[in-house]
Motif scaffolding. Structure first.
Motif, PDB file in Angstrom:
ATOM      1  N   THR A   1     -33.557  68.984 -40.572  1.00 45.06           N
ATOM      2  CA  THR A   1     -34.332  67.757 -40.426  1.00 45.06           C
ATOM      3  C   THR A   1     -33.472  66.569 -40.854  1.00 45.06           C
ATOM      4  N   ARG A   2     -33.922  65.368 -40.498  1.00 48.61           N
ATOM      5  CA  ARG A   2     -33.173  64.165 -40.853  1.00 48.61           C
ATOM      6  C   ARG A   2     -34.141  63.002 -41.022  1.00 48.61           C
ATOM      7  N   LEU A   3     -33.899  62.187 -42.041  1.00 46.10           N
ATOM      8  CA  LEU A   3     -34.777  61.055 -42.331  1.00 46.10           C
ATOM      9  C   LEU A   3     -34.243  59.744 -41.772  1.00 46.10           C
ATOM     10  N   PHE A   4     -32.956  59.724 -41.414  1.00 47.41           N
ATOM     11  CA  PHE A   4     -32.339  58.488 -40.950  1.00 47.41           C
ATOM     12  C   PHE A   4     -31.839  58.661 -39.516  1.00 47.41           C
ATOM     13  N   PRO A   5     -31.601  57.570 -38.799  1.00 50.38           N
ATOM     14  CA  PRO A   5     -31.139  57.670 -37.402  1.00 50.38           C
ATOM     15  C   PRO A   5     -29.756  58.318 -37.293  1.00 50.38           C
ATOM     16  N   VAL A   6     -29.477  58.857 -36.120  1.00 46.17           N
ATOM     17  CA  VAL A   6     -28.147  59.326 -35.744  1.00 46.17           C
ATOM     18  C   VAL A   6     -27.548  58.275 -34.818  1.00 46.17           C
ATOM     19  N   ASP A   7     -26.393  57.753 -35.181  1.00 41.40           N
ATOM     20  CA  ASP A   7     -25.761  56.692 -34.396  1.00 41.40           C
ATOM     21  C   ASP A   7     -24.426  57.191 -33.857  1.00 41.40           C
ATOM     22  N   LEU A   8     -24.355  57.418 -32.558  1.00 36.18           N
ATOM     23  CA  LEU A   8     -23.110  57.819 -31.909  1.00 36.18           C
ATOM     24  C   LEU A   8     -22.190  56.623 -31.673  1.00 36.18           C
ATOM     25  N   GLN A   9     -22.642  55.445 -31.967  1.00 35.67           N
ATOM     26  CA  GLN A   9     -21.930  54.169 -31.939  1.00 35.67           C
ATOM     27  C   GLN A   9     -21.699  53.600 -30.537  1.00 35.67           C
ATOM     28  N   THR A  10     -21.297  54.431 -29.582  1.00 36.23           N
ATOM     29  CA  THR A  10     -21.057  53.920 -28.234  1.00 36.23           C
ATOM     30  C   THR A  10     -21.720  54.834 -27.204  1.00 36.23           C
ATOM     31  N   PRO A  11     -22.112  54.304 -26.056  1.00 33.33           N
ATOM     32  CA  PRO A  11     -22.476  55.186 -24.951  1.00 33.33           C
ATOM     33  C   PRO A  11     -21.288  56.078 -24.605  1.00 33.33           C
ATOM     34  N   GLN A  12     -21.561  57.293 -24.166  1.00 30.30           N
ATOM     35  CA  GLN A  12     -20.491  58.250 -23.896  1.00 30.30           C
ATOM     36  C   GLN A  12     -20.650  58.844 -22.508  1.00 30.30           C
ATOM     37  N   ASP A  13     -19.529  59.096 -21.868  1.00 30.01           N
ATOM     38  CA  ASP A  13     -19.547  59.655 -20.516  1.00 30.01           C
ATOM     39  C   ASP A  13     -18.341  60.574 -20.350  1.00 30.01           C
ATOM     40  N   TYR A  14     -18.612  61.870 -20.184  1.00 31.14           N
ATOM     41  CA  TYR A  14     -17.548  62.860 -20.044  1.00 31.14           C
ATOM     42  C   TYR A  14     -17.709  63.572 -18.708  1.00 31.14           C
ATOM     43  N   VAL A  15     -16.609  63.700 -17.969  1.00 29.97           N
ATOM     44  CA  VAL A  15     -16.612  64.409 -16.693  1.00 29.97           C
ATOM     45  C   VAL A  15     -15.477  65.432 -16.703  1.00 29.97           C
ATOM     46  N   TYR A  16     -15.805  66.646 -16.269  1.00 30.60           N
ATOM     47  CA  TYR A  16     -14.820  67.727 -16.177  1.00 30.60           C
ATOM     48  C   TYR A  16     -14.963  68.364 -14.807  1.00 30.60           C
ATOM     49  N   VAL A  17     -13.839  68.479 -14.097  1.00 32.33           N
ATOM     50  CA  VAL A  17     -13.841  69.096 -12.769  1.00 32.33           C
ATOM     51  C   VAL A  17     -12.734  70.142 -12.716  1.00 32.33           C
ATOM     52  N   LEU A  18     -13.109  71.355 -12.313  1.00 33.72           N
ATOM     53  CA  LEU A  18     -12.134  72.422 -12.103  1.00 33.72           C
ATOM     54  C   LEU A  18     -12.234  72.878 -10.655  1.00 33.72           C
ATOM     55  N   GLN A  19     -11.171  72.643  -9.909  1.00 34.16           N
ATOM     56  CA  GLN A  19     -11.072  73.160  -8.553  1.00 34.16           C
ATOM     57  C   GLN A  19     -10.228  74.428  -8.612  1.00 34.16           C
ATOM     58  N   LEU A  20     -10.877  75.549  -8.348  1.00 32.25           N
ATOM     59  CA  LEU A  20     -10.233  76.851  -8.508  1.00 32.25           C
ATOM     60  C   LEU A  20      -9.955  77.453  -7.139  1.00 32.25           C
ATOM     61  N   GLU A  21      -8.679  77.511  -6.797  1.00 24.64           N
ATOM     62  CA  GLU A  21      -8.258  78.099  -5.529  1.00 24.64           C
ATOM     63  C   GLU A  21      -7.947  79.582  -5.753  1.00 24.64           C
ATOM     64  N   LEU A  22      -8.593  80.415  -4.979  1.00 24.65           N
ATOM     65  CA  LEU A  22      -8.446  81.856  -5.157  1.00 24.65           C
ATOM     66  C   LEU A  22      -7.396  82.400  -4.196  1.00 24.65           C
ATOM     67  N   GLY A  23      -6.434  83.143  -4.757  1.00 23.02           N
ATOM     68  CA  GLY A  23      -5.368  83.711  -3.958  1.00 23.02           C
ATOM     69  C   GLY A  23      -5.873  84.789  -3.015  1.00 23.02           C
TER      70      GLY A  23
END
Length: 268
Positions: free
Chosen positions: A171-193
């Motif tokens: 539990t938590r009594l105070f706010p959680v501040d991540l400070q900034t908006p966040q945006d993460y993108v991950y792309v894996l293009q997997l070519e199969l032999g």
């Protein structure tokens, strides 16, 4: 008036020719405009004018954004290699510069993050704080492949921003501040032999926090016998109040669970 608890730091407010405003703090020379040092992102500040004063928002003027794109080919002997492209902008580029210190250490930083070996690394924008950081490299990701007879097991996510839940208290009594908006993108293009086919992939999934303050999606797309994996994680609002803590903690649990997803491939 200034005090030890509030109004104890001064920054500059400028009104521009188009009537927009710009907040500036010259106390840290590695923070480019229009960014503010993180310690200034304190919800609100008091704007002192000649005869009056008013409240102004002290929120992040830019996001913390990263994108990692891997284009890898799996061979029948278990070799996995190809190219990697990484981009950091906004507060992410500031964080990267502070973490590694100098451009020559960036390769080691990315190798530690991905757990893979990089070579022929080219970096643009690192030495100019006003530019985003762009990295291109060759990647040997064979260490990510587990081979069991005619089956290959590969972790779908080779680079995660959260190895474990950062929220450990029940539990938590105070706010959680991540400070900034966040945006993460991950792309894996997997070519199969030749002779390698998809045996099993997880189901695609997406979920969000109430009011869309945070979103996560993980998609698995089969395309002409190859596989594309797209992961997106974002926090549109960095501030979470105490009553939102349980949902945020559960959200992180789900994200970390999805990042353990395995892809199973078979050698015919």
């Amino acid at each position: 008036r200034p005090s030890l608890q509030q109004f104890n730091h001064v920054i500059v407010h400028a009104t521009l020719s188009d009537n927009s405003s710009l907040l500036m703090d010259a106390s840290q020379d590695d923070v480019p405009l229009p960014l503010l040092p993180l310690h200034n992102l304190n919800d609100r500040g008091r704007l002192i004018m000649e005869e009056t004063s008013t409240w102004v928002d002290l929120k992040a003027p830019a996001d913390h954004k990263t994108a990692l794109q891997l284009k890898l080919a799996l061979q029948s002997d278990g070799t996995l290699s190809g190219t990697a492209k990484y981009k950091a902008s906004g507060y992410a580029s500031l964080e990267n510069r502070r973490e590694v210190g100098q451009v020559t250490a960036l390769q080691q930083h990315l190798e530690k993050w991905t757990g893979q070996t990089l070579s022929e690394v080219e970096v643009a924008g690192f030495d100019n704080s006003y530019e985003e950081i762009n990295v291109t490299a060759q990647m040997d990701a064979s260490a990510a492949v587990m081979n069991n007879e005619n089956l290959f097991y590969i972790n779908a996510i080779m680079a995660s921003h959260y190895q474990e839940n950062p929220l450990t208290a029940e539990t938590r009594l105070f706010p959680v501040d991540l400070q900034t908006p966040q945006d993460y993108v991950y792309v894996l293009q997997l070519e199969l032999g030749e002779g390698i086919v998809i045996e099993e992939i997880p189901e695609s999934i997406n979920f969000a926090l109430p009011e869309g303050k945070g979103r996560y999606s993980l998609r698995f797309i089969e395309l002409n016998g190859d596989l594309q994996i797209i992961e997106k994680l974002s926090f549109n609002d960095p501030l979470f109040y105490a009553q939102e803590y349980t949902a945020l903690k559960s959200f992180f649990d789900l994200v970390i669970e999805q990042q353990q997803a395995m892809v199973v491939l078979r050698k015919e």
